[in-house]
Motif scaffolding. Sequence first.
Motif, mmCIF file in Angstrom:
data_model
loop_
_atom_site.group_PDB
_atom_site.id
_atom_site.type_symbol
_atom_site.label_atom_id
_atom_site.label_comp_id
_atom_site.label_asym_id
_atom_site.label_seq_id
_atom_site.Cartn_x
_atom_site.Cartn_y
_atom_site.Cartn_z
ATOM 1 N N PRO A 144 2.039 14.350 -5.972
ATOM 2 C CA PRO A 144 2.409 14.147 -4.567
ATOM 3 C C PRO A 144 3.310 12.916 -4.438
ATOM 4 C CG PRO A 144 0.045 14.515 -4.779
ATOM 5 C CD PRO A 144 0.557 14.314 -6.167
ATOM 6 N N ASP A 145 4.267 13.025 -3.544
ATOM 7 C CA ASP A 145 5.170 11.891 -3.282
ATOM 8 C C ASP A 145 4.385 10.763 -2.598
ATOM 9 O OD1 ASP A 145 7.470 10.439 -3.281
ATOM 10 O OD2 ASP A 145 8.578 11.759 -1.914
ATOM 11 N N ARG A 146 4.775 9.534 -2.863
ATOM 12 C CA ARG A 146 4.113 8.379 -2.266
ATOM 13 C C ARG A 146 5.078 7.622 -1.346
ATOM 14 N NH1 ARG A 146 0.704 5.633 -7.332
ATOM 15 N NH2 ARG A 146 -0.794 7.371 -7.596
ATOM 16 N N TYR A 147 4.513 7.215 -0.202
ATOM 17 C CA TYR A 147 5.307 6.411 0.741
ATOM 18 C C TYR A 147 4.690 5.014 0.773
ATOM 19 C CZ TYR A 147 8.161 5.066 4.719
ATOM 20 O OH TYR A 147 9.067 4.447 5.530
ATOM 21 N N PHE A 148 5.493 3.986 0.469
ATOM 22 C CA PHE A 148 4.980 2.627 0.336
ATOM 23 C C PHE A 148 5.136 1.852 1.639
ATOM 24 C CE2 PHE A 148 5.847 3.970 -3.971
ATOM 25 C CZ PHE A 148 4.772 3.449 -4.683
ATOM 26 N N PHE A 149 4.145 1.001 1.928
ATOM 27 C CA PHE A 149 4.150 0.121 3.099
ATOM 28 C C PHE A 149 3.972 -1.321 2.620
ATOM 29 C CE2 PHE A 149 2.656 4.203 4.482
ATOM 30 C CZ PHE A 149 3.195 4.393 5.742
ATOM 31 N N ILE A 150 4.471 -2.244 3.416
ATOM 32 C CA ILE A 150 4.176 -3.656 3.165
ATOM 33 C C ILE A 150 3.508 -4.242 4.405
ATOM 34 C CG2 ILE A 150 6.075 -3.954 1.526
ATOM 35 C CD1 ILE A 150 7.632 -5.367 3.754
ATOM 36 N N ARG A 151 2.598 -5.185 4.164
ATOM 37 C CA ARG A 151 1.915 -5.857 5.261
ATOM 38 C C ARG A 151 2.107 -7.363 5.112
ATOM 39 N NH1 ARG A 151 -3.995 -2.869 6.151
ATOM 40 N NH2 ARG A 151 -3.167 -0.867 6.917
ATOM 41 N N TYR A 152 2.367 -7.997 6.238
ATOM 42 C CA TYR A 152 2.547 -9.452 6.255
ATOM 43 C C TYR A 152 2.288 -9.929 7.675
ATOM 44 C CZ TYR A 152 7.078 -7.967 8.128
ATOM 45 O OH TYR A 152 8.052 -7.373 8.887
ATOM 46 N N ARG A 196 0.846 -1.191 0.000
ATOM 47 C CA ARG A 196 0.000 0.000 0.000
ATOM 48 C C ARG A 196 0.880 1.239 0.000
ATOM 49 N NH1 ARG A 196 -5.163 -1.190 3.957
ATOM 50 N NH2 ARG A 196 -5.552 -3.345 3.287
ATOM 51 N N TYR A 197 0.211 2.389 -0.205
ATOM 52 C CA TYR A 197 0.969 3.640 -0.155
ATOM 53 C C TYR A 197 0.079 4.756 0.374
ATOM 54 C CZ TYR A 197 -1.489 5.046 -4.439
ATOM 55 O OH TYR A 197 -2.456 5.379 -5.344
ATOM 56 N N ARG A 198 0.746 5.802 0.855
ATOM 57 C CA ARG A 198 0.051 7.025 1.261
ATOM 58 C C ARG A 198 0.670 8.173 0.489
ATOM 59 N NH1 ARG A 198 0.950 5.143 6.861
ATOM 60 N NH2 ARG A 198 -0.943 4.114 7.615
ATOM 61 N N GLU A 199 -0.174 9.089 0.046
ATOM 62 C CA GLU A 199 0.337 10.269 -0.654
ATOM 63 C C GLU A 199 0.596 11.400 0.333
ATOM 64 O OE1 GLU A 199 -2.342 11.295 -3.809
ATOM 65 O OE2 GLU A 199 -1.431 9.830 -5.174
ATOM 66 N N SER A 200 1.746 12.023 0.164
ATOM 67 C CA SER A 200 2.126 13.123 1.061
ATOM 68 C C SER A 200 1.380 14.397 0.690
ATOM 69 C CB SER A 200 3.632 13.374 0.976
ATOM 70 O OG SER A 200 3.993 14.518 1.705
ATOM 71 N N GLN A 201 1.049 15.138 1.716
ATOM 72 C CA GLN A 201 0.378 16.423 1.485
ATOM 73 C C GLN A 201 1.384 17.559 1.310
ATOM 74 O OE1 GLN A 201 -2.249 16.874 4.851
ATOM 75 N NE2 GLN A 201 -3.741 15.362 4.073
ATOM 76 N N THR A 202 2.650 17.267 1.555
ATOM 77 C CA THR A 202 3.674 18.332 1.474
ATOM 78 C C THR A 202 4.793 17.999 0.496
ATOM 79 O OG1 THR A 202 4.847 17.323 3.351
ATOM 80 C CG2 THR A 202 3.267 19.078 3.845
ATOM 81 N N ALA A 228 8.324 0.908 3.561
ATOM 82 C CA ALA A 228 9.338 0.453 2.612
ATOM 83 C C ALA A 228 10.160 1.610 2.053
ATOM 84 C CB ALA A 228 8.682 -0.321 1.477
ATOM 85 N N GLY A 229 9.541 2.811 1.884
ATOM 86 C CA GLY A 229 10.300 3.947 1.381
ATOM 87 C C GLY A 229 9.497 4.851 0.483
ATOM 88 N N TRP A 230 10.104 6.010 0.134
ATOM 89 C CA TRP A 230 9.459 7.019 -0.701
ATOM 90 C C TRP A 230 9.698 6.746 -2.181
ATOM 91 C CZ3 TRP A 230 6.239 10.661 1.232
ATOM 92 C CH2 TRP A 230 6.327 10.948 2.606
ATOM 93 N N ALA A 231 8.692 7.095 -2.987
ATOM 94 C CA ALA A 231 8.825 6.992 -4.437
ATOM 95 C C ALA A 231 9.936 7.895 -4.927
ATOM 96 C CB ALA A 231 7.506 7.354 -5.108
ATOM 97 N N MET A 254 11.665 4.027 -4.437
ATOM 98 C CA MET A 254 10.785 2.906 -4.097
ATOM 99 C C MET A 254 9.587 2.883 -5.049
ATOM 100 S SD MET A 254 10.293 0.217 -2.378
ATOM 101 C CE MET A 254 11.713 0.413 -1.289
ATOM 102 N N THR A 255 9.201 1.669 -5.456
ATOM 103 C CA THR A 255 8.007 1.457 -6.284
ATOM 104 C C THR A 255 7.185 0.353 -5.653
ATOM 105 O OG1 THR A 255 9.051 -0.237 -7.659
ATOM 106 C CG2 THR A 255 9.318 2.071 -8.363
ATOM 107 N N SER A 256 5.946 0.206 -6.135
ATOM 108 C CA SER A 256 5.099 -0.860 -5.609
ATOM 109 C C SER A 256 5.698 -2.229 -5.931
ATOM 110 C CB SER A 256 3.678 -0.735 -6.184
ATOM 111 O OG SER A 256 3.718 -0.715 -7.605
ATOM 112 N N GLN A 257 6.351 -2.343 -7.088
ATOM 113 C CA GLN A 257 6.968 -3.613 -7.454
ATOM 114 C C GLN A 257 8.139 -3.950 -6.529
ATOM 115 O OE1 GLN A 257 8.597 -3.728 -11.407
ATOM 116 N NE2 GLN A 257 8.821 -5.939 -11.422
ATOM 117 N N LYS A 258 9.018 -2.957 -6.246
ATOM 118 C CA LYS A 258 10.145 -3.186 -5.335
ATOM 119 C C LYS A 258 9.652 -3.523 -3.934
ATOM 120 C CE LYS A 258 13.546 -0.237 -7.645
ATOM 121 N NZ LYS A 258 14.394 0.985 -7.519
#
Length: 395
Positions: free
Chosen positions: A26-34, A13-19, A45-48, A52-56
Amino acid sequence: MTTTTSTSYRGVRYRESQTRKHGSKPDRYFFIRYKSDGKPKEEGAGWASEGMTSQKASQLRARITENIRLGRRPQSLAEMREMMREAREQAAVEERRAAHAATTLDEFWERHYLPSSTLHKTPQTMRTESGYYAKWIKPVLGNSPLSALTPPLIEQVASSAMTAGRSAATIRHLLAIISQVWGMARNHEIVSGECPCTRIKKPRKDNRRMRFLTESEASTLLAELKKRSQDTHDSALLSLFCGLRAGEIHALTWTDLNFTAGTIYIRDPKNKHSRHAYMTDEVRAMLTERSQVPNGTEYVFPAQNGAKRNWVSDTFERVVEQLGLNEGISDTRQRVVFHTLRHTFASWLVQSGTPLYTVAELMGHTTLEMTKRYSHLSPDTVRAAAMSLQGRLSQ
Protein backbone atom coordinates in the motif's frame (compact mmCIF):
# COMPACT_ATOMS: atom_id res chain seq x y z
CA MET A 1 -10.83 4.22 9.61
CA THR A 2 -7.22 4.64 8.41
CA THR A 3 -4.72 4.75 11.29
CA THR A 4 -1.64 6.97 11.51
CA THR A 5 1.63 5.20 12.23
CA SER A 6 4.66 6.82 13.86
CA THR A 7 8.13 6.46 12.33
CA SER A 8 11.54 6.41 13.95
CA TYR A 9 11.87 10.09 13.05
CA ARG A 10 10.52 12.62 15.51
CA GLY A 11 7.28 14.25 14.39
CA VAL A 12 6.98 12.14 11.24
CA ARG A 13 4.01 9.81 10.69
CA TYR A 14 2.31 8.12 7.79
CA ARG A 15 -1.00 6.60 6.76
CA GLU A 16 -1.34 3.66 4.41
CA SER A 17 -3.77 4.03 1.54
CA GLN A 18 -6.52 1.50 1.10
CA THR A 19 -6.65 2.09 -2.66
CA ARG A 20 -3.22 3.29 -3.87
CA LYS A 21 -0.30 0.92 -4.33
CA HIS A 22 3.44 1.56 -4.27
CA GLY A 23 4.93 -1.55 -5.80
CA SER A 24 3.27 -4.54 -4.16
CA LYS A 25 2.58 -2.65 -0.92
CA PRO A 26 0.00 0.00 0.00
CA ASP A 27 1.14 3.53 -0.76
CA ARG A 28 2.09 5.66 2.25
CA TYR A 29 1.29 9.32 2.81
CA PHE A 30 3.70 11.07 5.20
CA PHE A 31 2.80 13.85 7.68
CA ILE A 32 4.95 16.08 9.84
CA ARG A 33 3.97 17.52 13.20
CA TYR A 34 5.48 20.54 14.90
CA LYS A 35 4.48 23.54 17.00
CA SER A 36 3.78 27.00 15.56
CA ASP A 37 2.94 29.88 17.90
CA GLY A 38 2.81 27.34 20.72
CA LYS A 39 0.11 25.31 19.00
CA PRO A 40 0.49 21.83 17.47
CA LYS A 41 0.26 21.73 13.69
CA GLU A 42 0.20 18.85 11.22
CA GLU A 43 0.87 19.06 7.45
CA GLY A 44 1.01 16.51 4.66
CA ALA A 45 4.50 16.01 3.24
CA GLY A 46 3.70 13.71 0.29
CA TRP A 47 3.26 10.18 -1.08
CA ALA A 48 5.93 7.50 -1.03
CA SER A 49 5.06 6.73 -4.67
CA GLU A 50 6.01 10.36 -5.50
CA GLY A 51 9.39 10.11 -3.79
CA MET A 52 8.61 11.07 -0.21
CA THR A 53 10.30 9.09 2.59
CA SER A 54 10.27 9.36 6.36
CA GLN A 55 13.82 10.73 6.20
CA LYS A 56 12.89 13.46 3.67
CA ALA A 57 9.84 14.34 5.73
CA SER A 58 12.08 14.64 8.80
CA GLN A 59 14.41 16.97 6.91
CA LEU A 60 11.46 19.17 5.89
CA ARG A 61 10.29 19.27 9.51
CA ALA A 62 13.76 20.21 10.71
CA ARG A 63 13.90 23.09 8.22
CA ILE A 64 10.47 24.36 9.23
CA THR A 65 11.15 24.21 12.98
CA GLU A 66 14.56 25.89 12.52
CA ASN A 67 12.93 28.73 10.54
CA ILE A 68 10.27 29.16 13.23
CA ARG A 69 13.02 29.42 15.85
CA LEU A 70 15.00 31.97 13.84
CA GLY A 71 11.99 33.88 12.49
CA ARG A 72 12.77 33.11 8.83
CA ARG A 73 10.59 31.99 5.95
CA PRO A 74 9.10 29.52 5.22
CA GLN A 75 7.50 28.52 8.51
CA SER A 76 5.15 25.87 7.08
CA LEU A 77 5.03 23.43 4.20
CA ALA A 78 2.18 25.46 2.70
CA GLU A 79 4.32 28.58 2.76
CA MET A 80 7.27 26.62 1.35
CA ARG A 81 5.13 25.40 -1.56
CA GLU A 82 3.82 28.93 -2.19
CA MET A 83 7.37 30.28 -2.28
CA MET A 84 8.37 27.54 -4.70
CA ARG A 85 5.38 28.38 -6.92
CA GLU A 86 6.32 32.07 -6.88
CA ALA A 87 9.91 31.17 -7.72
CA ARG A 88 8.77 29.07 -10.69
CA GLU A 89 6.56 31.89 -11.95
CA GLN A 90 9.36 34.43 -11.58
CA ALA A 91 11.73 32.11 -13.42
CA ALA A 92 9.18 31.83 -16.23
CA VAL A 93 8.87 35.63 -16.34
CA GLU A 94 12.64 36.00 -16.51
CA GLU A 95 12.78 33.40 -19.27
CA ARG A 96 10.17 35.32 -21.26
CA ARG A 97 12.02 38.56 -20.68
CA ALA A 98 15.23 37.01 -21.89
CA ALA A 99 13.46 35.81 -25.04
CA HIS A 100 11.82 39.20 -25.52
CA ALA A 101 15.12 40.98 -25.05
CA ALA A 102 16.41 39.18 -28.13
CA THR A 103 13.38 40.09 -30.30
CA THR A 104 14.60 42.31 -33.12
CA LEU A 105 12.66 45.18 -34.60
CA ASP A 106 12.32 43.27 -37.86
CA GLU A 107 10.90 40.19 -36.12
CA PHE A 108 8.35 42.25 -34.21
CA TRP A 109 7.41 44.21 -37.35
CA GLU A 110 6.63 41.03 -39.28
CA ARG A 111 4.99 39.00 -36.47
CA HIS A 112 2.98 41.64 -34.68
CA TYR A 113 2.99 45.19 -36.03
CA LEU A 114 2.02 44.53 -39.65
CA PRO A 115 -0.77 42.00 -38.92
CA SER A 116 -2.29 44.19 -36.21
CA SER A 117 -2.00 47.55 -38.01
CA THR A 118 -3.48 46.16 -41.22
CA LEU A 119 -6.74 45.55 -39.36
CA HIS A 120 -7.37 49.21 -38.48
CA LYS A 121 -5.28 51.29 -40.89
CA THR A 122 -6.10 52.11 -44.50
CA PRO A 123 -4.28 50.29 -47.32
CA GLN A 124 -2.71 53.59 -48.37
CA THR A 125 -1.37 54.20 -44.87
CA MET A 126 0.07 50.70 -44.67
CA ARG A 127 1.72 51.07 -48.08
CA THR A 128 3.32 54.30 -46.92
CA GLU A 129 4.48 52.87 -43.60
CA SER A 130 5.81 49.68 -45.20
CA GLY A 131 7.68 51.71 -47.79
CA TYR A 132 9.25 53.97 -45.16
CA TYR A 133 10.18 50.97 -43.03
CA ALA A 134 11.81 49.09 -45.88
CA LYS A 135 13.75 52.08 -47.21
CA TRP A 136 14.82 53.95 -44.06
CA ILE A 137 14.17 52.03 -40.82
CA LYS A 138 14.96 48.39 -41.61
CA PRO A 139 18.49 49.00 -43.00
CA VAL A 140 19.52 50.80 -39.81
CA LEU A 141 17.48 49.15 -37.04
CA GLY A 142 16.00 45.95 -38.48
CA ASN A 143 18.50 43.58 -36.85
CA SER A 144 18.65 45.46 -33.54
CA PRO A 145 16.82 44.02 -30.51
CA LEU A 146 13.95 46.30 -29.54
CA SER A 147 15.28 46.43 -25.99
CA ALA A 148 18.59 47.79 -27.34
CA LEU A 149 17.14 50.78 -29.21
CA THR A 150 18.61 54.05 -28.01
CA PRO A 151 18.19 57.69 -29.10
CA PRO A 152 21.62 57.78 -30.84
CA LEU A 153 20.77 54.60 -32.75
CA ILE A 154 17.38 55.90 -33.86
CA GLU A 155 18.90 59.25 -34.81
CA GLN A 156 20.86 57.40 -37.49
CA VAL A 157 17.54 56.79 -39.29
CA ALA A 158 16.70 60.49 -39.19
CA SER A 159 20.23 61.41 -40.26
CA SER A 160 20.24 59.11 -43.30
CA ALA A 161 16.86 60.44 -44.45
CA MET A 162 17.94 64.04 -43.91
CA THR A 163 21.19 63.48 -45.83
CA ALA A 164 19.14 62.09 -48.71
CA GLY A 165 17.17 65.34 -48.79
CA ARG A 166 13.95 64.08 -47.24
CA SER A 167 11.65 66.68 -45.70
CA ALA A 168 11.13 67.36 -42.01
CA ALA A 169 7.65 65.87 -42.38
CA THR A 170 9.11 62.58 -43.66
CA ILE A 171 11.59 62.41 -40.78
CA ARG A 172 8.85 63.04 -38.24
CA HIS A 173 6.80 60.30 -39.91
CA LEU A 174 9.72 57.86 -39.59
CA LEU A 175 10.05 58.64 -35.87
CA ALA A 176 6.29 58.28 -35.45
CA ILE A 177 6.38 54.78 -36.99
CA ILE A 178 9.16 53.73 -34.61
CA SER A 179 7.17 55.16 -31.68
CA GLN A 180 4.08 53.20 -32.69
CA VAL A 181 6.09 49.97 -32.94
CA TRP A 182 7.58 50.66 -29.50
CA GLY A 183 4.14 51.31 -28.01
CA MET A 184 2.82 48.01 -29.34
CA ALA A 185 5.93 46.17 -28.12
CA ARG A 186 5.40 47.68 -24.67
CA ASN A 187 1.83 46.36 -24.68
CA HIS A 188 3.29 42.93 -25.48
CA GLU A 189 5.67 43.38 -22.50
CA ILE A 190 8.67 43.07 -24.79
CA VAL A 191 10.00 46.49 -23.77
CA SER A 192 9.22 48.84 -20.93
CA GLY A 193 9.46 52.55 -20.20
CA GLU A 194 9.25 55.52 -22.56
CA CYS A 195 10.13 55.25 -26.21
CA PRO A 196 13.66 56.48 -27.03
CA CYS A 197 12.11 58.66 -29.75
CA THR A 198 10.74 61.01 -27.08
CA ARG A 199 14.29 62.17 -26.34
CA ILE A 200 15.05 62.97 -29.97
CA LYS A 201 14.62 66.56 -31.09
CA LYS A 202 12.28 66.41 -34.04
CA PRO A 203 12.77 68.76 -37.01
CA ARG A 204 10.14 71.39 -37.52
CA LYS A 205 7.41 70.22 -39.80
CA ASP A 206 6.80 72.48 -42.76
CA ASN A 207 4.01 70.85 -44.72
CA ARG A 208 2.49 74.04 -46.05
CA ARG A 209 1.37 73.26 -49.56
CA MET A 210 2.11 76.16 -51.88
CA ARG A 211 1.02 74.42 -55.09
CA PHE A 212 -2.40 75.27 -56.46
CA LEU A 213 -4.01 74.55 -59.79
CA THR A 214 -4.51 77.00 -62.60
CA GLU A 215 -7.99 77.19 -64.08
CA SER A 216 -6.76 75.25 -67.11
CA GLU A 217 -5.22 72.51 -64.97
CA ALA A 218 -8.36 72.23 -62.84
CA SER A 219 -10.62 71.97 -65.90
CA THR A 220 -8.42 69.31 -67.50
CA LEU A 221 -8.20 67.33 -64.24
CA LEU A 222 -11.97 67.34 -63.69
CA ALA A 223 -12.65 66.33 -67.28
CA GLU A 224 -10.27 63.39 -67.08
CA LEU A 225 -11.61 62.30 -63.68
CA LYS A 226 -15.14 62.28 -65.06
CA LYS A 227 -14.05 59.80 -67.73
CA ARG A 228 -12.63 57.46 -65.08
CA SER A 229 -14.88 57.81 -62.03
CA GLN A 230 -17.98 59.91 -61.44
CA ASP A 231 -17.54 59.62 -57.65
CA THR A 232 -13.94 60.85 -57.74
CA HIS A 233 -14.89 63.66 -60.12
CA ASP A 234 -17.75 64.81 -57.90
CA SER A 235 -15.61 64.69 -54.75
CA ALA A 236 -12.91 66.73 -56.48
CA LEU A 237 -15.45 69.25 -57.73
CA LEU A 238 -16.80 69.69 -54.19
CA SER A 239 -13.33 70.21 -52.73
CA LEU A 240 -12.36 72.65 -55.47
CA PHE A 241 -15.45 74.89 -55.18
CA CYS A 242 -16.17 74.53 -51.44
CA GLY A 243 -12.73 73.95 -49.92
CA LEU A 244 -13.70 70.68 -48.22
CA ARG A 245 -11.18 68.18 -46.91
CA ALA A 246 -11.52 64.57 -48.08
CA GLY A 247 -12.66 63.50 -44.61
CA GLU A 248 -15.37 66.17 -44.59
CA ILE A 249 -16.62 65.05 -48.00
CA HIS A 250 -16.75 61.41 -46.95
CA ALA A 251 -18.70 62.32 -43.80
CA LEU A 252 -21.40 64.24 -45.70
CA THR A 253 -24.92 62.89 -45.34
CA TRP A 254 -27.99 63.83 -47.35
CA THR A 255 -29.42 65.67 -44.34
CA ASP A 256 -26.40 68.01 -44.44
CA LEU A 257 -27.53 69.43 -47.80
CA ASN A 258 -29.93 72.38 -47.85
CA PHE A 259 -30.80 72.98 -51.50
CA THR A 260 -33.21 75.80 -50.60
CA ALA A 261 -30.57 77.84 -48.78
CA GLY A 262 -27.77 76.56 -50.97
CA THR A 263 -25.69 75.51 -47.95
CA ILE A 264 -23.75 72.40 -46.90
CA TYR A 265 -23.34 71.60 -43.21
CA ILE A 266 -19.75 70.52 -42.56
CA ARG A 267 -18.68 68.43 -39.60
CA ASP A 268 -15.01 69.24 -39.22
CA PRO A 269 -13.26 66.04 -38.01
CA LYS A 270 -9.95 67.88 -37.63
CA ASN A 271 -10.89 70.81 -35.43
CA LYS A 272 -13.98 69.33 -33.75
CA HIS A 273 -16.31 72.12 -34.83
CA SER A 274 -18.76 72.69 -37.65
CA ARG A 275 -19.26 75.31 -40.34
CA HIS A 276 -21.22 75.84 -43.56
CA ALA A 277 -20.06 75.70 -47.17
CA TYR A 278 -22.02 77.31 -49.97
CA MET A 279 -23.17 75.72 -53.21
CA THR A 280 -21.92 77.27 -56.42
CA ASP A 281 -23.93 76.54 -59.56
CA GLU A 282 -21.47 73.77 -60.40
CA VAL A 283 -21.80 72.16 -56.98
CA ARG A 284 -25.58 72.51 -56.85
CA ALA A 285 -25.95 70.84 -60.25
CA MET A 286 -23.66 67.99 -59.26
CA LEU A 287 -25.38 67.35 -55.91
CA THR A 288 -28.82 67.60 -57.47
CA GLU A 289 -27.88 65.00 -60.06
CA ARG A 290 -26.54 62.67 -57.35
CA SER A 291 -29.68 63.09 -55.24
CA GLN A 292 -31.81 61.89 -58.14
CA VAL A 293 -30.03 58.52 -58.12
CA PRO A 294 -30.50 57.16 -54.55
CA ASN A 295 -27.52 55.14 -53.34
CA GLY A 296 -29.41 53.48 -50.48
CA THR A 297 -27.25 54.97 -47.72
CA GLU A 298 -27.17 58.12 -45.62
CA TYR A 299 -23.83 59.17 -47.12
CA VAL A 300 -23.52 61.34 -50.22
CA PHE A 301 -20.24 59.62 -51.16
CA PRO A 302 -20.41 56.13 -49.59
CA ALA A 303 -17.92 53.32 -49.96
CA GLN A 304 -18.87 50.37 -52.16
CA ASN A 305 -20.35 48.51 -49.18
CA GLY A 306 -22.52 51.51 -48.25
CA ALA A 307 -20.45 52.42 -45.21
CA LYS A 308 -18.54 55.64 -44.70
CA ARG A 309 -15.63 55.99 -47.10
CA ASN A 310 -12.23 56.23 -45.39
CA TRP A 311 -9.83 57.23 -48.15
CA VAL A 312 -9.56 58.91 -51.54
CA SER A 313 -9.76 56.59 -54.53
CA ASP A 314 -6.46 55.71 -56.24
CA THR A 315 -8.09 57.00 -59.42
CA PHE A 316 -7.21 60.57 -58.43
CA GLU A 317 -3.49 59.80 -58.09
CA ARG A 318 -3.45 57.83 -61.35
CA VAL A 319 -5.08 60.66 -63.31
CA VAL A 320 -2.71 63.24 -61.81
CA GLU A 321 0.26 61.13 -62.90
CA GLN A 322 -1.25 60.57 -66.35
CA LEU A 323 -1.62 64.34 -66.84
CA GLY A 324 1.97 64.90 -65.71
CA LEU A 325 0.99 67.39 -63.01
CA ASN A 326 3.74 66.05 -60.73
CA GLU A 327 6.34 65.38 -63.37
CA GLY A 328 9.82 66.37 -62.20
CA ILE A 329 8.56 67.54 -58.78
CA SER A 330 10.25 66.00 -55.73
CA ASP A 331 9.18 68.50 -53.05
CA THR A 332 6.08 66.94 -51.50
CA ARG A 333 4.66 70.40 -50.81
CA GLN A 334 4.60 71.09 -54.54
CA ARG A 335 3.06 67.80 -55.63
CA VAL A 336 -0.61 67.69 -56.61
CA VAL A 337 -2.67 65.57 -54.21
CA PHE A 338 -6.35 65.64 -53.37
CA HIS A 339 -5.71 68.28 -50.68
CA THR A 340 -4.35 70.55 -53.43
CA LEU A 341 -7.97 71.15 -54.46
CA ARG A 342 -8.76 72.69 -51.06
CA HIS A 343 -5.60 74.76 -51.32
CA THR A 344 -6.66 75.88 -54.80
CA PHE A 345 -10.07 76.96 -53.43
CA ALA A 346 -8.37 79.26 -50.90
CA SER A 347 -5.78 80.53 -53.38
CA TRP A 348 -8.39 81.50 -55.96
CA LEU A 349 -10.43 83.32 -53.31
CA VAL A 350 -7.42 85.36 -52.16
CA GLN A 351 -6.45 86.15 -55.75
CA SER A 352 -9.94 87.51 -56.35
CA GLY A 353 -9.55 89.91 -53.39
CA THR A 354 -11.47 88.00 -50.71
CA PRO A 355 -10.30 89.15 -47.24
CA LEU A 356 -8.18 86.59 -45.36
CA TYR A 357 -10.64 86.59 -42.46
CA THR A 358 -13.44 85.50 -44.80
CA VAL A 359 -11.22 82.82 -46.35
CA ALA A 360 -10.39 81.54 -42.85
CA GLU A 361 -14.10 81.22 -42.06
CA LEU A 362 -14.81 79.32 -45.27
CA MET A 363 -11.81 77.03 -44.74
CA GLY A 364 -12.68 76.30 -41.12
CA HIS A 365 -9.29 77.52 -39.88
CA THR A 366 -9.14 77.92 -36.12
CA THR A 367 -6.65 80.82 -36.33
CA LEU A 368 -5.97 83.48 -38.94
CA GLU A 369 -2.32 82.45 -38.82
CA MET A 370 -3.23 79.31 -40.76
CA THR A 371 -4.65 81.45 -43.56
CA LYS A 372 -1.74 83.88 -43.81
CA ARG A 373 0.17 81.45 -46.02
CA TYR A 374 -2.05 82.69 -48.85
CA SER A 375 -1.41 86.40 -48.24
CA HIS A 376 1.29 86.58 -50.94
CA LEU A 377 -1.43 85.86 -53.53
CA SER A 378 -3.55 88.82 -52.50
CA PRO A 379 -3.84 91.83 -54.80
CA ASP A 380 -2.09 94.93 -53.48
CA THR A 381 -5.11 95.75 -51.28
CA VAL A 382 -3.00 96.41 -48.16
CA ARG A 383 -0.91 99.06 -49.91
CA ALA A 384 -4.02 100.55 -51.49
CA ALA A 385 -5.72 100.79 -48.10
CA ALA A 386 -2.74 102.56 -46.56
CA MET A 387 -2.35 104.97 -49.49
CA SER A 388 -6.04 105.88 -49.30
CA LEU A 389 -5.15 108.21 -46.39
CA GLN A 390 -2.76 110.17 -48.57
CA GLY A 391 -3.70 113.87 -48.67
CA ARG A 392 -6.55 113.42 -46.18
CA LEU A 393 -5.59 116.44 -44.02
CA SER A 394 -5.03 118.72 -46.97
CA GLN A 395 -8.58 117.99 -48.08
